[in-house]
Design a protein around this motif. Structure first.
Motif, mmCIF file in Angstrom:
data_model
loop_
_atom_site.group_PDB
_atom_site.id
_atom_site.type_symbol
_atom_site.label_atom_id
_atom_site.label_comp_id
_atom_site.label_asym_id
_atom_site.label_seq_id
_atom_site.Cartn_x
_atom_site.Cartn_y
_atom_site.Cartn_z
ATOM 1 N N LYS A 193 -9.554 46.240 47.984
ATOM 2 C CA LYS A 193 -10.161 47.555 47.326
ATOM 3 C C LYS A 193 -9.645 48.301 45.949
ATOM 4 N N PHE A 194 -8.422 47.866 45.857
ATOM 5 C CA PHE A 194 -7.786 48.676 44.732
ATOM 6 C C PHE A 194 -8.395 48.477 43.466
ATOM 7 N N THR A 195 -8.168 49.473 42.660
ATOM 8 C CA THR A 195 -8.725 49.432 41.140
ATOM 9 C C THR A 195 -7.168 49.240 40.361
ATOM 10 N N PRO A 196 -7.234 47.987 39.632
ATOM 11 C CA PRO A 196 -5.876 47.662 38.909
ATOM 12 C C PRO A 196 -5.755 49.066 37.923
ATOM 13 N N ARG A 197 -4.620 49.376 37.494
ATOM 14 C CA ARG A 197 -4.285 50.649 36.935
ATOM 15 C C ARG A 197 -4.329 50.426 35.353
ATOM 16 N N LEU A 198 -5.342 49.740 34.980
ATOM 17 C CA LEU A 198 -5.144 49.091 33.411
ATOM 18 C C LEU A 198 -5.330 50.389 32.620
ATOM 19 N N ALA A 199 -6.164 51.345 33.082
ATOM 20 C CA ALA A 199 -5.986 52.673 31.827
ATOM 21 C C ALA A 199 -4.820 53.524 32.086
ATOM 22 N N GLU A 200 -4.204 53.462 33.393
ATOM 23 C CA GLU A 200 -2.925 54.361 33.343
ATOM 24 C C GLU A 200 -1.887 53.538 32.682
ATOM 25 N N GLY A 201 -1.750 52.236 33.002
ATOM 26 C CA GLY A 201 -0.756 51.333 32.102
ATOM 27 C C GLY A 201 -0.843 51.450 30.782
ATOM 28 N N ALA A 202 -2.114 51.595 30.305
ATOM 29 C CA ALA A 202 -2.277 51.934 28.576
ATOM 30 C C ALA A 202 -1.872 53.173 28.275
ATOM 31 N N TRP A 203 -2.137 54.219 29.166
ATOM 32 C CA TRP A 203 -1.734 55.454 28.784
ATOM 33 C C TRP A 203 -0.102 55.373 28.794
ATOM 34 N N PHE A 204 0.646 54.932 29.778
ATOM 35 C CA PHE A 204 2.067 55.110 29.768
ATOM 36 C C PHE A 204 2.467 54.266 28.492
ATOM 37 N N ALA A 205 1.928 53.236 28.161
ATOM 38 C CA ALA A 205 2.393 52.506 26.942
ATOM 39 C C ALA A 205 2.483 53.260 25.675
ATOM 40 N N GLY A 206 1.440 54.342 25.832
ATOM 41 C CA GLY A 206 1.074 55.075 24.432
ATOM 42 C C GLY A 206 2.033 56.208 24.600
#
Lengths: 297, 297
Positions: free
Chosen positions: A174-187
């Motif tokens: 059921k998980f949602t991959p942390r794409l938005a969070e990962g992009a935010w961290f990279a910024g």
């Protein structure tokens, strides 16, 4: 699938993928797929019958998970996905109906995360075999990628979400991959290193340790899933959360509150610190007493 | 490999790949590999025990073939390869020595064709399983890619090399992917469409036929391998030669002689023409009487 023949099967797969598969040469149907956007990130992960799922699991979940576990790897670099190819090894006895539901689940996830499934291969395996391996491409979402190798002694360790009990709770489907969070961290400049958690924190954290450092983690700080023990949070695996190392010179309050504003529904927890090897922080967990799981053993 | 454990196995694989695998994050070792050059072409093809090879075949040949059959697909678009990832499904009983020779064969071919092996995955399969699937990236070698879909009624059909008897002669292990030839064809305006031959000319040629057209091929023109019959040249498969459609308005003598100057050791043979469907050229082979082989049937 034995009665169908390769050509008809590939036509069916294109149909099941629907809008997730563009027309050739951008999608399935030529010697190679020609990507509309050149890509710089690549990862590959499988699902296999008997190992990652069994006959009780809805096939659509298996197809979606195959994509999502690769999306988690793209997220862990601060990337955004572009295109995927899928290689199947099938027993002739696999039913067309099962395979259709597998692909429709994959296609739904691909549309949701804006991934094109541009190619693949189907080959015959022995009895009771179903193995699928997906190669996913992507690009940095922003100006940089974040690797596993940037952490230094003193860095604080943070983890998204909650850990442990992934299999029991169904989180691993059921998980949602942390794409938005990962992009935010990279910024964020204060983020020095990042990875996703798949084999369990206790095992995975070593991959962020620079030479002569070891992570000190604190049991009381670990964000365990409801019903999961501290040990489960350390070793269960399949969390698909992000582990990040943060510059100790940064304004941590600012970092944490910026994350909370951007992702109000996602926990971000400081769970430990990189220490000089042999000099753990007082009260830290002794990680050699616990073990994430190991494949092939 | 059962006794080795995943982490040690991956370390060994990096060692066997040697210079073919750059350090992370360009190579194996992070969540994704970061490619030095963004890539626009992608293809995936497998090798499987029992299907593509058996215990009598030197493992290094299997590893090299896994890469080369994918290189043939890149060649067929007029591309040059960049990077590859490899997904393995292994029975625990596969020996480390066998796997080492497989990877060393793959690595030698990767160095020869300037491909970086940047990532992969190893997962456990059932008894007697060895399946490997390689995803290969590339870019157009020149200004354009050549697809399968550009042929028109009237186009002449040419094939490189000789056809048939690939399995008996060992050609399917020894072949050189037609990368230089494919890039050259892509640079010639008179080339309208291109593909590589893997399932046998009689089956594959249909993929170049535009709607309302059918290929007329001439038995006497087919460049059969020494010892191979006309039928073998049509249906054996695994030729890994290029089939190209050429504009009938072009100066064919000029085209053929330019190829012969650039590739003096490679045959280029005009084998037929695209005709209006239902109006074959006099004396053309009736292709529905012969069949390339079909997987999964």
């Amino acid at each position: 699938v034995a009665a169908v023949g390769e050509e008809r099967l590939i036509r069916k797969i294109r149909q099941w993928l629907g809008a997730a598969c563009p027309p050739a040469p951008e999608g399935i149907g030529d010697d190679c797929a020609v990507l509309p956007v050149a890509s710089r990130l690549i990862t590959v992960d499988p699902v296999g019958f008997g190992r990652h799922f069994d006959a009780t699991v809805p096939p659509g979940w298996v197809g979606a998970k195959l994509l999502k576990r690769n999306l988690s790897d793209i997220a862990a670099m601060g990337g955004a996905p572009t295109s995927a190819v899928v290689a199947l090894t099938l027993a002739p006895a696999v039913s067309v109906a099962w395979l259709e539901r597998f692909y429709r689940g994959l296609a739904a996830a691909a549309r949701k995360y804006q991934v094109s499934v541009v190619g693949g291969d189907v080959s015959e395996g022995g009895a009771a075999v179903f193995a699928a391996s997906l190669t996913l491409l992507g690009n940095p979402a922003g100006k940089r990628v974040v690797t596993r190798s940037g952490a230094r002694i003193g860095d604080y360790l943070y983890v998204t979400g909650v850990l442990g009990g992934s299999l029991a709770s169904g989180h691993h489907y059921k998980f949602t991959p942390r794409l938005a969070e990962g992009a935010w961290f990279a910024g964020r400049r204060e983020v020095m290193a990042m990875m996703d958690l798949s084999d369990g924190l206790a095992k995975d954290v070593h991959a962020l340790e620079p030479k002569s450092a070891a992570a000190s983690l604190f049991a009381a700080a670990l964000p365990a899933r409801k019903g999961a023990s501290t040990r489960a949070a350390l070793v269960d695996g399949e969390d698909y959360e992000l582990l990040v190392a943060v510059d100790p010179g940064a304004d941590l309050w600012r970092f944490e509150s910026a994350f909370a504003r951007r992702f109000p529904a996602v926990r971000l927890t400081r769970i430990g610190q990189m220490m000089r090897r042999g000099r753990p922080a007082p009260g830290a967990l002794v990680l050699r007493d616990v073990q994430g799981y190991e494949h092939l053993s």
